[in-house]
Design a protein around this motif. Sequence first.
Motif, PDB file in Angstrom:
ATOM      1  N   PRO A 185       0.827  -1.214   0.000  1.00  0.00           N
ATOM      2  CA  PRO A 185       0.000   0.000   0.000  1.00  0.00           C
ATOM      3  C   PRO A 185       0.858   1.260   0.000  1.00  0.00           C
ATOM      4  CG  PRO A 185      -0.805  -1.579   1.618  1.00  0.00           C
ATOM      5  CD  PRO A 185       0.529  -2.078   1.167  1.00  0.00           C
ATOM      6  N   ARG A 227      -1.762  -6.795  -5.486  1.00  0.00           N
ATOM      7  CA  ARG A 227      -2.430  -5.860  -4.578  1.00  0.00           C
ATOM      8  C   ARG A 227      -3.640  -6.520  -3.922  1.00  0.00           C
ATOM      9  NH1 ARG A 227      -3.309  -4.643  -9.805  1.00  0.00           N
ATOM     10  NH2 ARG A 227      -5.427  -4.209 -10.549  1.00  0.00           N
ATOM     11  N   GLY A 250      -7.239  -5.427  -1.584  1.00  0.00           N
ATOM     12  CA  GLY A 250      -8.098  -4.395  -1.024  1.00  0.00           C
ATOM     13  C   GLY A 250      -8.287  -3.211  -1.959  1.00  0.00           C
ATOM     14  N   ARG A 251      -8.962  -2.188  -1.457  1.00  0.00           N
ATOM     15  CA  ARG A 251      -9.353  -1.040  -2.291  1.00  0.00           C
ATOM     16  C   ARG A 251      -8.418   0.155  -2.163  1.00  0.00           C
ATOM     17  NH1 ARG A 251     -15.965  -0.928  -1.373  1.00  0.00           N
ATOM     18  NH2 ARG A 251     -16.372  -3.028  -2.193  1.00  0.00           N
ATOM     19  N   ASP A 252      -7.603   0.200  -1.128  1.00  0.00           N
ATOM     20  CA  ASP A 252      -6.690   1.329  -0.965  1.00  0.00           C
ATOM     21  C   ASP A 252      -5.657   1.334  -2.083  1.00  0.00           C
ATOM     22  OD1 ASP A 252      -8.013   2.073   1.267  1.00  0.00           O
ATOM     23  OD2 ASP A 252      -6.449   1.530   2.698  1.00  0.00           O
ATOM     24  N   PRO A 253      -5.139   2.500  -2.459  1.00  0.00           N
ATOM     25  CA  PRO A 253      -4.125   2.551  -3.530  1.00  0.00           C
ATOM     26  C   PRO A 253      -2.823   1.870  -3.129  1.00  0.00           C
ATOM     27  CG  PRO A 253      -4.399   4.713  -2.504  1.00  0.00           C
ATOM     28  CD  PRO A 253      -5.489   3.846  -1.964  1.00  0.00           C
ATOM     29  N   TRP A 254      -2.336   1.043  -4.029  1.00  0.00           N
ATOM     30  CA  TRP A 254      -1.041   0.399  -3.851  1.00  0.00           C
ATOM     31  C   TRP A 254      -0.069   1.024  -4.843  1.00  0.00           C
ATOM     32  CZ3 TRP A 254      -0.151  -5.121  -1.888  1.00  0.00           C
ATOM     33  CH2 TRP A 254      -0.998  -5.392  -0.813  1.00  0.00           C
ATOM     34  N   LYS A 273       2.063   1.944  -7.903  1.00  0.00           N
ATOM     35  CA  LYS A 273       1.737   1.878  -9.333  1.00  0.00           C
ATOM     36  C   LYS A 273       3.010   2.078 -10.143  1.00  0.00           C
ATOM     37  CE  LYS A 273      -2.815   3.999  -8.524  1.00  0.00           C
ATOM     38  NZ  LYS A 273      -2.565   4.358  -7.113  1.00  0.00           N
ATOM     39  N   TYR A 302       0.415  -0.850 -11.945  1.00  0.00           N
ATOM     40  CA  TYR A 302       0.100  -2.243 -11.679  1.00  0.00           C
ATOM     41  C   TYR A 302       0.508  -3.073 -12.893  1.00  0.00           C
ATOM     42  CZ  TYR A 302      -2.977  -0.110  -8.139  1.00  0.00           C
ATOM     43  OH  TYR A 302      -3.478   0.625  -7.080  1.00  0.00           O
TER      44      TYR A 302
END
Length: 344
Positions: free
Chosen positions: A202, A261, A263-267, A269, A271
């Motif tokens: 994340p 990745r 979940g919904r939180d930004p990881w 990039k 991707y």
Amino acid sequence: MPAPASSRRRIGVLLVNLGTPDSPQTSDVRRYLNEFLTDGRVIDIPAAVRYPLFQGIVVPLRAPKSAKIYQQLWTERGSPLLYHGLDLQTKVQEQLGPEYVVAFGMRYQNPGVEKALQELRDAAVERIIVLPLFPQYAAASTGSVQEKVMEIVSKWWVVPSISFISTFTDDPGFIGTIVALGKEEMARHQYDHIVFSYHGIPERHILKGSHNGYCKLGSCCDTYNENNRYCYRAQCFETSRLVAAGLGLTPEQYTVSFQSRLGRDPWLKPYTDIALKDFPAKGIKNVLAFSPAFVADCLETTIEVGAEFKELFEEHGGEHWQLVPSLNSHPQWVQAVTEMLKRN
């Protein structure tokens, strides 16, 4: 005359990798995921939320699906992550000789870190060098291993000197082995582009570990320096630059991206699975992929990068996708690990 080996003060070495289920059966995969995904350094949300969410919802849903994937990965020797680790342990022990005692453990499940540390304790080593087998430092991987080791030894009445090799992002032996393996693949086929795909984390993990607010998730990673030495993103870019230089690549000839990745939180990039879909339209039909965040073949390399990304690439018009094998127990990597340990 030198003292006999039995009377010398020996140095203990603890090699640690992430972990693996005991078998590809759903029950064992569930146990592994429960331990992994409830680690507060991996899922950094309050325990009051983390445990019921993952033990009660996420893991029960994910375990059967993951078990099917592990069944594809499993071999006669069991989990590749485990047997490659044991092979590395054996070969490094041979290289270091009787003045060292080398143990191997997993952060999650078996053989555990506590068992491996007990082996070193029983051998009465003078001090211990801990090498988490994660090239780029992240709080969720190397940091978790360090925390676990300190938690265990804090309960010992006699605690020997302990040192950690926290990162080997730019270690010449590590880089050199990746380059050698890459050149072998490049000699077999002509590639249009190179992808360095790293395990994602994340974005908040990067910002939480930022030194004096240095990290901005942008051009701050264009150089590797004292301000971002322990920034996972900066380390990934530095490893990529060094390998690319060893392979004679220009910046235009390779892409650095992130996978896995959750979940919904930004990881971090870009991707990988998104980036590779656009390659064929740009005339990139032949891709050589590296997984430099992993030193041993595992689900994330063999299945995700080697099979799933290959299928996705071909679905979007790609012709050839090839994964470079991990370092495993390659002789050059064994030598690199040996030299790292001797320097420490």
